[in-house]
Design a protein around this motif. Sequence first.
Motif, PDB file in Angstrom:
ATOM      1  N   LYS A  51       2.031  -3.720 -11.067  1.00 28.81           N
ATOM      2  CA  LYS A  51       1.299  -3.198  -9.685  1.00 28.81           C
ATOM      3  C   LYS A  51       2.076  -3.720  -8.512  1.00 28.81           C
ATOM      4  N   THR A  52       2.454  -4.937  -8.459  1.00 27.06           N
ATOM      5  CA  THR A  52       2.961  -5.312  -7.079  1.00 27.06           C
ATOM      6  C   THR A  52       4.578  -4.857  -7.104  1.00 27.06           C
ATOM      7  N   THR A  53       5.038  -4.623  -8.172  1.00 26.43           N
ATOM      8  CA  THR A  53       6.269  -3.920  -8.318  1.00 26.43           C
ATOM      9  C   THR A  53       6.273  -2.664  -7.829  1.00 26.43           C
ATOM     10  N   MET A 166      -2.041  -2.855   0.325  1.00 26.82           N
ATOM     11  CA  MET A 166      -2.660  -4.008   0.351  1.00 26.82           C
ATOM     12  C   MET A 166      -2.498  -4.393  -1.114  1.00 26.82           C
ATOM     13  N   ASP A 167      -1.877  -5.800  -1.095  1.00 21.82           N
ATOM     14  CA  ASP A 167      -1.689  -6.497  -2.249  1.00 21.82           C
ATOM     15  C   ASP A 167      -2.681  -7.512  -2.502  1.00 21.82           C
ATOM     16  N   GLU A 168      -3.649  -7.329  -3.345  1.00 26.65           N
ATOM     17  CA  GLU A 168      -4.581  -8.517  -3.574  1.00 26.65           C
ATOM     18  C   GLU A 168      -5.099  -9.068  -2.163  1.00 26.65           C
ATOM     19  N   PRO A 169      -5.451  -8.226  -1.224  1.00 26.10           N
ATOM     20  CA  PRO A 169      -5.657  -8.732  -0.430  1.00 26.10           C
ATOM     21  C   PRO A 169      -6.806  -9.935  -0.074  1.00 26.10           C
TER      22      PRO A 169
HETATM   23 MG   LIG Z   1       1.010  -8.775  -7.920  1.00 31.28          MG
END
Ligand SMILES: [Mg+2]
Lengths: 367, 429
Positions: A51-53, A166-169
Amino acid sequence: MAQEDPQEEPFVQFKDVQKTYDGETLVVKNLNLDIAKGEFLTMLGPSGSGKTTCLMMLAGFETSTRGQILLDGRPINNVPPHKRGIGMVFQNYALFPHMSVAENLAFPLKVRKIDSATIEEKVNRALEMVRLPEMGSRRPAQLSGGQQQRVAVARALVFDPDLVLMDEPLGALDKNLREEMQFEIKHIHENLGVTVVYVTHDQSEALTMSNRIAVFDDGVIQQLDEPDQLYEKPVNTFCANFIGENNRLDGEVKSMDEGGLCTVALPDGTSIKALAVNVEGVGSRTALSLRPERVRIAPEAGSLPNIFPARVEELIYLGDHIRTRISLCGNDQFIVKVPNAQGHATLKRGATVDVGWVADDCRALDP
Amino acid sequence: MAEPIPVSANGAPGTPGATDTPDDDVSSLKARLRRAERRRRLTAMLLVAPLFAFLLVSFLIPMGDMLLRSVDNWQIPNVLPNTVERIAAWDGEALPEEAVYAAMAADIRAGKESGEIGKAATRLNYEVSGARSLFNKTRRRIERIEPPYKAALIDIDRRWGQPDIWQAIKRESGPYTASYYLAAADLTYNAEGEVVAVPEYRQVYVELFIRTIWMSLAITGLTILLGYPVAYLLANLPLRYSNLLMILVLLPFWTSLLVRTTTWITILQSQGVINDILVWLGLIATDERLQLIHNKIGTMVAMTHILLPFMILPLYSVMKTIPPSYMRAARSLGATPLTAFVKVYLPQTVSGVGAGSILVFILAIGYYITPALVGGETGQFISNFIARHMLVSLNWGLAAALGSMLLAGVLVLYLVYNKLVGIDNMKLG
Ligand SMILES: [Mg+2]
Ligand SMILES: Nc1ncnc2c1ncn2[C@@H]1O[C@H](COP(=O)(O)OP(=O)(O)OP(=O)(O)O)[C@@H](O)[C@H]1O
């Protein structure tokens, strides 16, 4: 292009995107994803699913190994991050510790060489939006986690980007604050009409906030759907297991019937009528998926296509419902949620009781 | 049901027995806490005691001794006590009276016997050049002279008939002296007893102090320029590369300082590697080889190399704590890589730069061995002269005064740094 309805034109487009870090394993495999303008799309998946990628490729901090990413119709593979105009909220907030809150908010405006009067006005408006109007002169370290979170959101929005990532904010916040912030982010999204791509591995967060959810596993989107569809109509076993609670029964397809149904034989010889969603045909292995709240206790004989005797193994009282573990068709981990409604069936541990369900609620998926 | 409970609860504290017991409990609790804390403090003190004793013996006492030595003037009042007593009455204009000469003769006689007279002579020689030979000559003939001593002494050496030696004795008759500090600042007394600069050809120390400071600053600047990128790489490269790089950075620590310095001699000397390459490339003729060593360049190059790790390590430890998401956040907010670096990264490393700078500068300003080996005449530091006065000229007072001034300079810089950056912001690791 101009005649086309803007709603139809995807705002963000991943086209056959692949990504590998080490040249051996693909972290993202053939990703195709269209995101509409104004949409709140959530990428949901277990840790390490890529996901982050994906988000980093969209923001420009990672380059895709193959394929194209389009933003508003333009390929952005070669656009550096600072020219993409994408707001971003990081998991650890990444508020600059040596600047005050107001300076943090002014940063994206200053680098855009906006005049100071406008900057001040926008910063104040952003602080009001996240309900921190008095906090401008504080340092980030002097704010609580939730307040820092809001500043991070405000900073990602203050320069009016069309797209916010938004990455796991909310990952670092406690449960209550997280729920409060979910609503706040949702409201901001609705008020501003900005497109949001949101990453989380918390499924309830994904279900409450999103327009659509992309379920990731192993670098592949397993299902892309609206929250209710995703919960009620999972297309494969991974999604059925990952989202919500699921009862699984393994068996073999005996026959394909009319109305999209099929008959599945379990190892103990029971045959179950199910909806054929993701099966290859007669003789193939399948995993049946059944939500615990769709099982009925003591149905009238003949009222349902699937009625089987079961033994009550364990009862857990949870107030609004009673979580009941039963053993059924050789599976002793079968969970049933018995609603605590008036006149509900009273079960006893060790008792034998009939349970049943309709064929449509029992989905035959990939093994 | 609710009524009776509060009544009985209120009634209980009224009885005398109920109040006494908790009070006793509280006081004994406090006493027990105090005892426990005293024991803990004692343990803590015992733990630091060895280090404290070591510091006392190896650092604080020598430091105090140095400060004392830089003003100590025991030789004159102790070896020439009679002269010092008599000369107090002298007006300092014409020659002293007979009584002073007689006292001097007695002192020299006594000093000859005790063997101390040479120390007073050496001490006076710092004030009046030639004083030592004057005393030596007089000492040899002191047994043969008869009163009147004024004539007799002047007869031994004409210099007893000049006022400057007597003026020096009168001025330096106290237990403490400022003349070492004056000498360390290239100052002296003139015939009228005023403080003036020494003649230009004898001025050494002020220039040396200035040179030591600016070269140390330059070396600090060079270590920042060279160390910053290396520290950045160390903090940001993938682990296997950064480990290798770290070993390269630490390698100098595992080689002898002497070896490293002499390596620079082979590289920089006029028949050395660099000159050979330049000649081979045809950039310079063989008879105009560059002088890269035994001057300021040599000192600067070698010391920058030797002190580099002291800049890199504090920088690295600060940079390691800056997550990459700050730079990414800055970029995503629209900053170019350069702006993001200047506005976001650099300010967060200031504490590391400060810590490294103060470390390198303080080490550089007191450096001895490298300037001694590769500094030649022009690349010497103040510490080389301190060492010379300690080992060669044996003027420990002057060495102590120079050392104290160096110490004071460092303390002043430290205070300035504290004012500007704040010592709490300094991160050494
Ligand atoms: Mg991640
Ligand atoms: N910089 C990198 N170098 C090498 N491999 C990486 C790098 N970043 C991520 N990976 C690998 O890529 C895979 C996907 O990582 P990614 O960070 O996208 O997962 P994620 O879905 O965001 O997980 P999480 O929910 O834990 O944040 C993981 O197996 C991870 O080990």
